[in-house]
Design a protein around this motif. Structure first.
Motif, short mmCIF file in Angstrom:
data_model
loop_
_atom_site.label_atom_id
_atom_site.label_comp_id
_atom_site.label_asym_id
_atom_site.label_seq_id
_atom_site.Cartn_x
_atom_site.Cartn_y
_atom_site.Cartn_z
N ARG A 213 0.87 -1.18 0.00
CA ARG A 213 0.00 0.00 0.00
C ARG A 213 0.90 1.22 0.00
O ARG A 213 1.38 1.67 1.05
CB ARG A 213 -0.92 0.00 1.22
CG ARG A 213 -2.16 -0.86 1.08
CD ARG A 213 -3.19 -0.52 2.13
NE ARG A 213 -3.57 0.89 2.08
CZ ARG A 213 -4.44 1.47 2.92
NH1 ARG A 213 -5.01 0.73 3.86
NH2 ARG A 213 -4.73 2.76 2.83
N GLY A 214 1.15 1.73 -1.20
CA GLY A 214 2.10 2.83 -1.34
C GLY A 214 1.72 4.07 -0.57
O GLY A 214 2.59 4.81 -0.12
N ASP A 215 0.41 4.34 -0.41
CA ASP A 215 0.00 5.54 0.31
C ASP A 215 0.45 5.49 1.76
O ASP A 215 0.91 6.51 2.31
CB ASP A 215 -1.52 5.73 0.22
CG ASP A 215 -2.30 4.54 0.78
OD1 ASP A 215 -1.89 3.40 0.54
OD2 ASP A 215 -3.33 4.77 1.46
N LEU A 216 0.36 4.32 2.40
CA LEU A 216 0.79 4.19 3.79
C LEU A 216 2.30 4.27 3.91
O LEU A 216 2.84 4.89 4.83
CB LEU A 216 0.28 2.89 4.39
CG LEU A 216 -1.23 2.71 4.49
CD1 LEU A 216 -1.56 1.40 5.19
CD2 LEU A 216 -1.87 3.88 5.24
N VAL A 217 3.00 3.64 2.98
CA VAL A 217 4.46 3.68 2.98
C VAL A 217 4.94 5.12 2.83
O VAL A 217 5.80 5.58 3.59
CB VAL A 217 5.04 2.80 1.85
CG1 VAL A 217 6.54 3.04 1.69
CG2 VAL A 217 4.78 1.33 2.14
N ASP A 218 4.39 5.83 1.88
CA ASP A 218 4.82 7.22 1.63
C ASP A 218 4.50 8.12 2.83
O ASP A 218 5.27 9.01 3.17
CB ASP A 218 4.16 7.76 0.37
CG ASP A 218 4.64 7.05 -0.89
OD1 ASP A 218 5.71 6.43 -0.84
OD2 ASP A 218 3.93 7.12 -1.92
N ARG A 219 3.34 7.87 3.45
CA ARG A 219 2.97 8.68 4.61
C ARG A 219 3.94 8.44 5.76
O ARG A 219 4.38 9.39 6.44
CB ARG A 219 1.54 8.35 5.05
CG ARG A 219 0.99 9.28 6.14
CD ARG A 219 -0.37 8.81 6.60
NE ARG A 219 -1.29 8.64 5.48
CZ ARG A 219 -2.48 8.04 5.60
NH1 ARG A 219 -2.87 7.56 6.77
NH2 ARG A 219 -3.27 7.92 4.56
N ALA A 220 4.30 7.18 5.99
CA ALA A 220 5.24 6.86 7.06
C ALA A 220 6.60 7.46 6.79
O ALA A 220 7.26 7.98 7.70
CB ALA A 220 5.34 5.34 7.23
N MET A 221 7.06 7.41 5.53
CA MET A 221 8.35 7.99 5.18
C MET A 221 8.34 9.50 5.44
O MET A 221 9.32 10.06 5.96
CB MET A 221 8.65 7.72 3.71
CG MET A 221 8.80 6.24 3.35
SD MET A 221 10.41 5.57 3.81
CE MET A 221 11.45 6.37 2.60
N HIS A 222 7.25 10.15 5.07
CA HIS A 222 7.14 11.60 5.27
C HIS A 222 7.18 11.94 6.76
O HIS A 222 7.88 12.87 7.18
CB HIS A 222 5.82 12.08 4.64
CG HIS A 222 5.57 13.54 4.80
ND1 HIS A 222 6.40 14.50 4.25
CD2 HIS A 222 4.57 14.22 5.44
CE1 HIS A 222 5.93 15.71 4.55
NE2 HIS A 222 4.84 15.57 5.27
N LEU A 223 6.44 11.17 7.56
CA LEU A 223 6.42 11.41 9.00
C LEU A 223 7.80 11.17 9.62
O LEU A 223 8.24 11.92 10.50
CB LEU A 223 5.38 10.52 9.67
CG LEU A 223 3.91 10.85 9.38
CD1 LEU A 223 3.01 9.72 9.86
CD2 LEU A 223 3.52 12.17 10.02
N ALA A 224 8.49 10.13 9.17
CA ALA A 224 9.81 9.82 9.71
C ALA A 224 10.80 10.94 9.39
O ALA A 224 11.64 11.30 10.23
CB ALA A 224 10.31 8.50 9.15
#
Length: 431
Positions: A213-224
């Motif tokens: 699920r790319g949307d969750l991966v990208d969101r987590a990367m942004h938050l990190a």
């Protein structure tokens, strides 16, 4: 699915956290904010069906939810003014302290409302697992079954845990308030866990047709990344970002052209994101030098060691076992012990690793964890025990809910059966 239903589903997946964060700032109460956001999504079905899907669904939902929050606050204020003798407020308004101005400065320093809301939800009055579960549900919008799988518990157990956390917030009157900078360190551990679990849920989706699920991966990367900017001196924050970078560097190679899952050993390493790997390596080296490594730094070092090998068979297996041993000291998780069995099988042989896996079968926390029978199946296959390997693959198949993983496990089970012809003998790559 109609156009409106599809738009709402997409808005829930992409905008839920942002809408909730914006509404919570108005409501100053997480429970009220969640109720208002749910109402906004429900009303959108009728409104959009009548007037069409708006150009900016997220803005529409945010406005609708905020209006509901304001109306609820006004109704409460009106009730209190009309029934002063029936309403006893034993909690006086707290005076504004200088520290509150620090919190406002923090709000300006962290432009993403979702990260601020994660810090708010990770209140020390709640148990850490409750903090993470509540945040994943409210802020990240993950369904309860997916959160339960992430914590290796049943769905009813997780639903009860989230309900208790919300009740404690209401009972203890924990306010919606951005923590002061001085309060961030005590909440950081839970915030790191939330971002890591969010990424993990996206990296291998617990359910559905897609592996990622790319949307969750990208969101987590942004938050990190934002967390590292907020706390640049924290080695574990850098370790988490490094772990995410290394793991996500392989995203394009984890499935083939037909969408079938590829094990780590079968992935095309030439297509991995070398810039992300180099960035992660620099953070890992600096974090290892700064202080005794914590959980995320060690996990990042393990992932990096897998990634830097020219080929799977050329991985530094003894060093991996040593890193897993250190990780078990700081994070004694049964999942870590299970993952350690993979490099152990390459150092001490599959029989030694199988003994460890069979020992872990007695840990009830792993009773529904599909990767345990999957790794066991691979070890049994390498030991020339195809009938038992096929049974273990079928057990993993029954436990898995992601369709890409189920298809892979089904193929492996069939390959071990007598009519399947040869078994897969290579090292495990369930990563």
């Amino acid at each position: 699915m109609t156009e409106v239903e599809a738009a709402l589903a997409d808005a829930h997946r992409r905008e839920w956290a942002r809408v909730l964060a914006a509404t919570a700032r108005v409501a100053r109460d997480l429970d009220l904010a969640e109720e208002c956001v749910q109402d906004a999504y429900a009303s959108a079905m009728t409104a959009w069906d009548r007037s069409g899907v708006p150009d900016n669904p997220g803005a529409w939902l945010t406005t609708a939810a905020k209006r509901r929050a304001i109306d609820a606050i006004r109704r409460d204020a009106a009730l209190r003014s009309r029934l002063p003798l029936l309403v006893v407020d034993d909690e006086e308004e707290e005076p504004v302290h200088p520290e509150e101005r620090d919190a406002e400065q923090l709000s300006e320093a962290v432009p993403d409302e979702r990260l601020r809301l994660i810090f708010v939800c990770c209140h020390p009055a709640l148990a850490q697992e409750a903090q993470a579960a509540l945040t994943l549900r409210l802020v990240c919008g993950l369904p309860v079954p997916d959160i339960a799988r992430a914590f290796l518990v049943t769905e009813p157990t997780m639903a009860a845990r989230i309900t208790r956390a919300k009740k404690k917030i209401a009972t203890a009157r924990i306010p919606y308030r951005v923590p002061r900078p001085a309060d961030l360190p005590e909440r950081l551990r839970a915030v790191l866990a939330v971002i890591h679990l969010l990424f993990t849920t996206g990296h291998t989706a617990p359910t559905g047709a897609l592996l990622v699920r790319g949307d969750l991966v990208d969101r987590a990367m942004h938050l990190a990344r934002m967390l590292c900017d907020l706390m640049p001196g924290d080695a574990e924050a850098r370790g988490l970002l490094a772990l995410l970078l290394v793991t996500d560097a392989r995203r394009a190679t984890r499935v083939d052209a037909d969408g079938r899952l590829l094990r780590l050993k079968d992935q095309d390493r030439s297509r991995w994101d070398r810039a992300a790997l180099a960035e992660a390596d620099a953070m890992i080296v600096s974090s290892l030098r700064a202080a005794p490594p914590g959980r995320y730094v060690l996990q990042a070092a393990i992932a990096s060691l897998y990634a830097e090998a020219p080929a799977y068979d050329q991985t530094d297996w003894p060093q991996l076992v040593a890193l897993y041993d250190r990780l078990l000291q700081v994070w004694p998780s049964p999942v870590v012990a299970l993952n350690r069995a993979v490099p152990l099988s390459m150092v001490a042989g599959p029989e030694a690793a199988l003994a460890e896996v069979e020992r872990l079968e007695g840990d009830e926390r792993l009773s529904g964890y599909q990767y345990l029978p999957a790794i066991k199946a691979d070890l049994l296959s390498r030991l020339g025990r195809p009938v038992e390997a096929a049974a273990a693959y079928r057990q993993a198949f029954d436990l898995a809910a992601n369709e890409a993983e189920r298809a892979f496990l089904g193929r492996m089970a069939r390959a071990e059966e007598p009519r399947g012809g040869g078994a897969a003998r290579a090292g495990s790559g369930f990563r």
